[in-house]
Enzyme design. Structure first.
Site, short mmCIF file in Angstrom:
data_model
loop_
_atom_site.label_atom_id
_atom_site.label_comp_id
_atom_site.label_asym_id
_atom_site.label_seq_id
_atom_site.Cartn_x
_atom_site.Cartn_y
_atom_site.Cartn_z
N ASP A 100 46.28 40.87 46.62
CA ASP A 100 45.89 42.01 47.45
C ASP A 100 47.03 42.38 48.40
O ASP A 100 47.59 41.50 49.05
CB ASP A 100 44.64 41.67 48.27
N ASP A 138 52.73 44.93 40.57
CA ASP A 138 53.33 46.25 40.36
C ASP A 138 53.53 46.94 41.71
O ASP A 138 54.02 48.06 41.76
CB ASP A 138 52.44 47.13 39.48
N LYS A 163 48.27 47.07 55.95
CA LYS A 163 48.48 47.20 57.42
C LYS A 163 49.32 46.03 57.93
O LYS A 163 49.08 44.88 57.58
CB LYS A 163 47.13 47.19 58.14
N GLU A 168 39.46 31.60 43.16
CA GLU A 168 39.05 32.99 43.40
C GLU A 168 38.02 32.97 44.53
O GLU A 168 37.19 32.09 44.59
CB GLU A 168 38.45 33.57 42.12
N THR A 201 47.98 39.53 32.86
CA THR A 201 46.75 39.45 33.65
C THR A 201 45.97 40.76 33.42
O THR A 201 46.52 41.71 32.86
CB THR A 201 47.06 39.29 35.16
N GLU A 202 44.73 40.79 33.90
CA GLU A 202 43.94 42.03 33.76
C GLU A 202 44.66 43.20 34.44
O GLU A 202 44.77 44.29 33.87
CB GLU A 202 42.54 41.87 34.36
N TYR A 203 45.13 42.96 35.67
CA TYR A 203 45.80 44.03 36.42
C TYR A 203 47.12 44.41 35.76
O TYR A 203 47.51 45.58 35.78
CB TYR A 203 46.06 43.59 37.87
N GLU A 204 47.80 43.44 35.20
CA GLU A 204 49.08 43.73 34.53
C GLU A 204 48.85 44.66 33.34
O GLU A 204 49.61 45.61 33.12
CB GLU A 204 49.72 42.41 34.08
N GLU A 219 46.38 28.79 39.95
CA GLU A 219 46.52 30.22 40.20
C GLU A 219 45.62 30.59 41.37
O GLU A 219 44.41 30.31 41.33
CB GLU A 219 46.17 31.07 38.98
N1 SAH Z 1 45.13 37.83 39.30
C1 SAH Z 1 44.24 38.84 38.78
C2 SAH Z 1 43.44 39.54 39.88
C3 SAH Z 1 44.27 40.30 40.88
S1 SAH Z 1 43.29 41.03 42.18
C4 SAH Z 1 45.03 39.84 37.95
O1 SAH Z 1 46.25 39.86 38.06
O2 SAH Z 1 44.42 40.60 37.18
C5 SAH Z 1 43.48 39.81 43.45
C6 SAH Z 1 42.40 38.75 43.38
O3 SAH Z 1 42.66 37.77 44.38
C7 SAH Z 1 41.01 39.27 43.66
O4 SAH Z 1 40.13 38.84 42.64
C8 SAH Z 1 40.66 38.70 45.02
O5 SAH Z 1 39.27 38.49 45.18
C9 SAH Z 1 41.44 37.43 45.03
N2 SAH Z 1 41.82 37.00 46.37
C10 SAH Z 1 42.36 37.78 47.33
N3 SAH Z 1 42.58 37.08 48.45
C11 SAH Z 1 42.16 35.82 48.19
C12 SAH Z 1 42.12 34.64 48.98
N4 SAH Z 1 42.54 34.63 50.24
N5 SAH Z 1 41.63 33.51 48.41
C13 SAH Z 1 41.20 33.53 47.12
N6 SAH Z 1 41.21 34.63 46.34
C14 SAH Z 1 41.69 35.76 46.87
#
Ligand code: SAH
Length: 212
Positions: free
Chosen positions: A117, A153, A121, A68, A192-195, A43
């Site tokens: 993320d 989402d 932009k 991460e 996931t946490e965000y989900e 992941e």
């Molecule tokens: N997957 C989790 C977190 C989503 S937030 C969930 O669904 O709850 C997106 C996460 O990806 C953040 O913790 C951010 O630090 C990480 N992230 C973003 N760009 C990244 C990159 N280029 N390499 C590694 N991690 C990254």
């Protein structure tokens, strides 16, 4: 996700046995590290790790690697492992841009992206984890028959992700714009946490499963 800088998170991670500290040295040797010939699922951008920890607990025959970029976030996944260790889950702090230096050609059986993320932009489009630029990297490390699952989402990000498939030479097995209303796709779904957060606010969750 960016948590307040947590004092000592780098140190805790630096000493953790659950974290692979020199991931580039494991390139081509991940199965050796796990001590079996099982599949390797990763992941990218796992955040606090609820999803991949849940998967690893459920599927002991599969080897998982959670990636991460921020220590303060990774720390939360480390704490889950400290509370209840799993032998089939390893954690890495790294930037996804370097993924081909960490996994060898076709070393990975499955890739998960969750709530990546959005980088709204236009000039940052290449930083989006489901962008064509990243799909080309995944193409290298993922087995030819492997697949990639993405949940979000964020409709703009998802529409962008779907548009990227054809030019990058991928196709979708599954596309849904409302995962939580699809009982079949929800079977075995780990939130996931965000989900949890965004679906409880009423946002529909989009998901695709793609392959080449
Ligand atoms: N997957 C989790 C977190 C989503 S937030 C969930 O669904 O709850 C997106 C996460 O990806 C953040 O913790 C951010 O630090 C990480 N992230 C973003 N760009 C990244 C990159 N280029 N390499 C590694 N991690 C990254």
């Amino acid at each position: 996700m960016r948590l307040r800088n947590i004092t000592g998170s780098r140190e805790t991670i630096g000493e953790s046995i659950f974290v692979v500290h020199e991931p580039k040295e494991q390139k081509g040797k991940w199965r050796q590290l796990f001590g079996n010939e099982g599949p390797v699922h990763i992941e990218i951008g796992m955040g606090k790790g609820q999803f991949i920890y849940g998967l690893a607990a459920r599927n002991p025959q599969i080897n998982y690697v959670g990636i991460e970029k921020y220590s303060s976030v990774l720390l939360r996944a480390v704490q889950k492992m400290e509370a209840k260790p799993l032998t089939n889950l390893k954690l890495i702090r790294m930037e996804a841009e370097e993924i081909e230096e960490v996994f060898d050609i076709h070393e990975v059986d499955k890739i998960y992206l969750n709530f990546s993320d959005p980088w709204p932009k236009d000039r940052h489009a290449k930083r989006r984890l489901p962008s064509e630029a990243f799909l080309r990297r995944y193409d290298t490390i993922l087995k030819p028959q492997g697949d990639l699952e993405f949940k979000t989402d964020n409709r703009d990000l998802f529409d962008f992700a779907v548009e990227q498939l054809e030019p990058a030479g991928w196709r979708a097995d599954v596309i849904t714009y409302d995962l939580h209303s699809d009982p079949q796709l929800m079977e075995g779904n780990i939130m996931t946490e965000y989900e949890e957060k965004f679906s409880s606010m009423g946002n529909p969750i989009c998901k695709y499963i793609i392959r080449r």
